[in-house]
Write an enzyme that holds these catalytic residues in place. Structure first.
Site, PDB file in Angstrom:
ATOM      1  N   HIS A 516     -23.399  21.679  -2.631  1.00  0.00           N
ATOM      2  CA  HIS A 516     -24.609  21.129  -2.696  1.00  0.00           C
ATOM      3  C   HIS A 516     -25.870  21.568  -3.787  1.00  0.00           C
ATOM      4  O   HIS A 516     -26.614  20.817  -4.202  1.00  0.00           O
ATOM      5  CB  HIS A 516     -25.003  21.342  -1.126  1.00  0.00           C
ATOM      6  N   ASP A 520     -25.736  16.318  -5.208  1.00  0.00           N
ATOM      7  CA  ASP A 520     -26.554  15.846  -4.119  1.00  0.00           C
ATOM      8  C   ASP A 520     -26.001  14.841  -3.321  1.00  0.00           C
ATOM      9  O   ASP A 520     -25.014  14.129  -3.911  1.00  0.00           O
ATOM     10  CB  ASP A 520     -27.779  15.265  -4.640  1.00  0.00           C
TER      11      ASP A 520
END
Length: 543
Positions: A516, A520
């Site tokens: 992450h 995204d």
């Protein structure tokens, strides 16, 4: 005249220095005897200690097909804490990634010029290795490029080549030696055959281990401790007492001779308090420990709990490869914020195209194409379309690669390997299939070279076809930012073209694990959309 002849002999060697420096990774430490220093001060200045680090799969410190990349600046919102560290990357140079050897023009008054060969670092994650077997024996003549021995690294068994012509005078660690630290001296070579006998009883000192973390002792341990034949009469206060077990992160520093004696006597080094410089454990410490009345341990003792007493079990030794795999997976789960995206892809058109292509392959005598080959190609093309997923986190910036190198997980009896298909987006299905078969074969034979698994930018793991696993979540292979877990295909009933009409269709579940910090959620979803498009319309992969 003996010193002069040696120096002239070595000066001739220096004429080929440019070739020597380009040959494998090396650490040379030239040194001269006290007698020769006055006459060769100029050459001594020219040959001061110099460290030469070479990446394990190339001559110039960069892999031959190392991925091109772009640094992508990050906003403060993107930056977070936690870093894998640049040296972990499969294709980058690790600071310890050196082939370590030491040239000594004279190391002691009774030893002739020789070269001390250290345990090499043959992969960026390697900290210790095992000697599988020696292909040369003591006294053999060796030439540049000849294989000296086979070293078991954290990823494969690799052949270690000789750097210079000479004679193998001493093998410090024999066949099957385990857990030798990178840089520890494993062998000695000499240039003159008559010098071989002088190394019969040679044992490297702690300062010759080549370990950057172990400093040379200011004065060697008292030699009488090692050669005394009388029973130890030292006061009890001088005997090394068992010390508290060090934490898992602490290293125990011991001379090679002490390690060998401790292994023979089954004495745990963690129970010894070293009396050498900066706590180094020497042979005398082991002898004192045994002389204090401690019996040899027949086998490594383990405290058994009440539960253990009620169970029947076997302790299976852990290989070097499995140790490294375990540490990297643990690092990944502890430092990378994983999240997972799953999508079902219809594979009917894919299976139909594969049948047609295999008919053509069989007619031309080419290799058959597997579903996994098509998956690798689709993943590579999706990475080219969504390059943000072909990146890695470096703490200061996001590195986006211009090459699409796909690692393929292969399970073997020796452990888990991830050989790499380079530039998979530019290769045809037949080429990808042939490379995967060859790499899988080498993995199962434990004969992968560093260039076979280094430099990957993305990984594909398939447990569907071989094992019938419906769906699973894979752990990211650091410093990559994504890994695709491929499940099995299953038939489902789906709506047909007309009202109340139904038909059968085959669907394959795939799960993308994302870092992450780099990818995204929307970017990960975009990549899966591109991948699904190639799988459900496979003809587009051929354009």
């Amino acid at each position: 005249m003996s010193h002069t002849s040696h120096l002239l002999n070595h000066s001739r060697k220096l004429k080929n220095a440019s070739n020597l420096l380009h040959h494998q990774r090396a650490l040379f430490v030239p040194c001269f005897s006290t007698d020769a220093q006055s006459s060769v001060s100029t050459k001594r200045d020219m040959l001061k200690t110099r460290y030469l680090g070479y990446e394990s799969s190339s001559r110039n410190g960069v892999p031959k097909q190392a991925p091109n990349f772009t640094k992508r600046n990050m906003s403060m919102v993107t930056m977070g804490r936690g870093s894998i560290g640049e040296s972990v990357f499969n294709g980058e140079i690790s600071r310890s990634s050196q082939f370590q050897s030491r040239r000594c023009y004279a190391s002691a008054s009774d030893l002739p010029p020789h070269q001390a060969i250290g345990m090499p670092s043959l992969s960026p994650t390697m900290t210790e290795g095992n000697i599988a077997r020696w292909l040369k024996k003591e006294g053999d003549k060796v030439s540049t490029g000849e294989v000296l021995c086979e070293v078991e690294t954290d990823k494969a068994t690799v052949e270690m080549e000789c750097m210079e012509e000479g004679y193998l005078a001493k093998i410090v660690y024999g066949d099957g030696s385990k857990e030798i630290k990178v840089g520890e001296v494993i062998a000695i070579t000499v240039e003159d055959e008559e010098d071989i006998a002088k190394f019969k009883d040679y044992q490297p000192s702690a300062s010759e281990s080549g370990d950057a973390n172990a400093k040379e002792a200011s004065a060697p341990p008292p030699p009488k401790k090692e050669v005394v034949e009388e029973p130890a009469q030292e006061p009890k206060s001088k005997v090394s007492k068992p010390s508290a077990q060090p934490s898992s992160g602490d290293r125990i520093f011991a001379s090679p001779l002490a390690r060998k004696l401790a292994e023979e006597k089954n004495v745990p080094l963690s129970s010894i308090k070293g009396t050498g410089s900066e706590g180094l454990i020497v042979k005398g410490d082991i002898e004192d420990y045994l002389a204090s009345g401690v019996k040899e341990v027949s086998a490594p003792s383990k405290a058994k709990t009440a539960t253990d007493a009620a169970l029947d079990f076997t302790d299976i030794p852990v290989s070097q490869i499995r140790k490294i795999t375990a540490s990297r997976l643990l690092l990944s789960k502890q430092t990378i914020p994983h999240y997972y995206l799953t999508v079902d892809t219809c594979v009917d058109k894919l299976m139909s195209l594969r049948t047609k292509l295999n008919s053509l392959q069989e007619a031309s005598g080419g290799p058959r194409i597997s579903v996994n080959d098509l998956v690798i190609k689709a993943a590579a093309l999706a990475l080219r379309k969504v390059p943000q997923c072909n990146s890695s986190w470096t703490n200061d910036y996001i590195r986006q690669y211009h090459n699409v190198n796909v690692n393929v997980a292969v399970q073997t009896d020796h452990g888990l390997f991830v050989p790499v298909v380079r530039d998979a987006d530019k290769k045809g299905l037949s080429t990808i299939g042939e490379e995967v078969k060859q790499l899988a074969k080498k993995a199962k034979e434990n004969s992968l070279k560093p260039q076979d698994y280094e430099g990957g930018t993305f990984t594909v793991s398939n447990l569907g076809g071989p094992f019938g696993v419906k769906q699973f979540c894979a752990i990211i292979n650091p410093p990559q930012s994504g890994i695709l877990a491929v499940g099995s295909a299953e038939k489902r009933v789906v709506p047909g073209s007309g009202a109340e009409e139904f038909k059968f269709a085959s669907f394959m579940a795939v799960t993308l694990s994302c870092d992450h910090r780099v990818i995204d959620g929307a970017i990960g979803a975009e990549w899966l959309k591109a991948f699904k498009g190639y799988i459900e319309n496979p003809e587009s992969m051929l354009l």
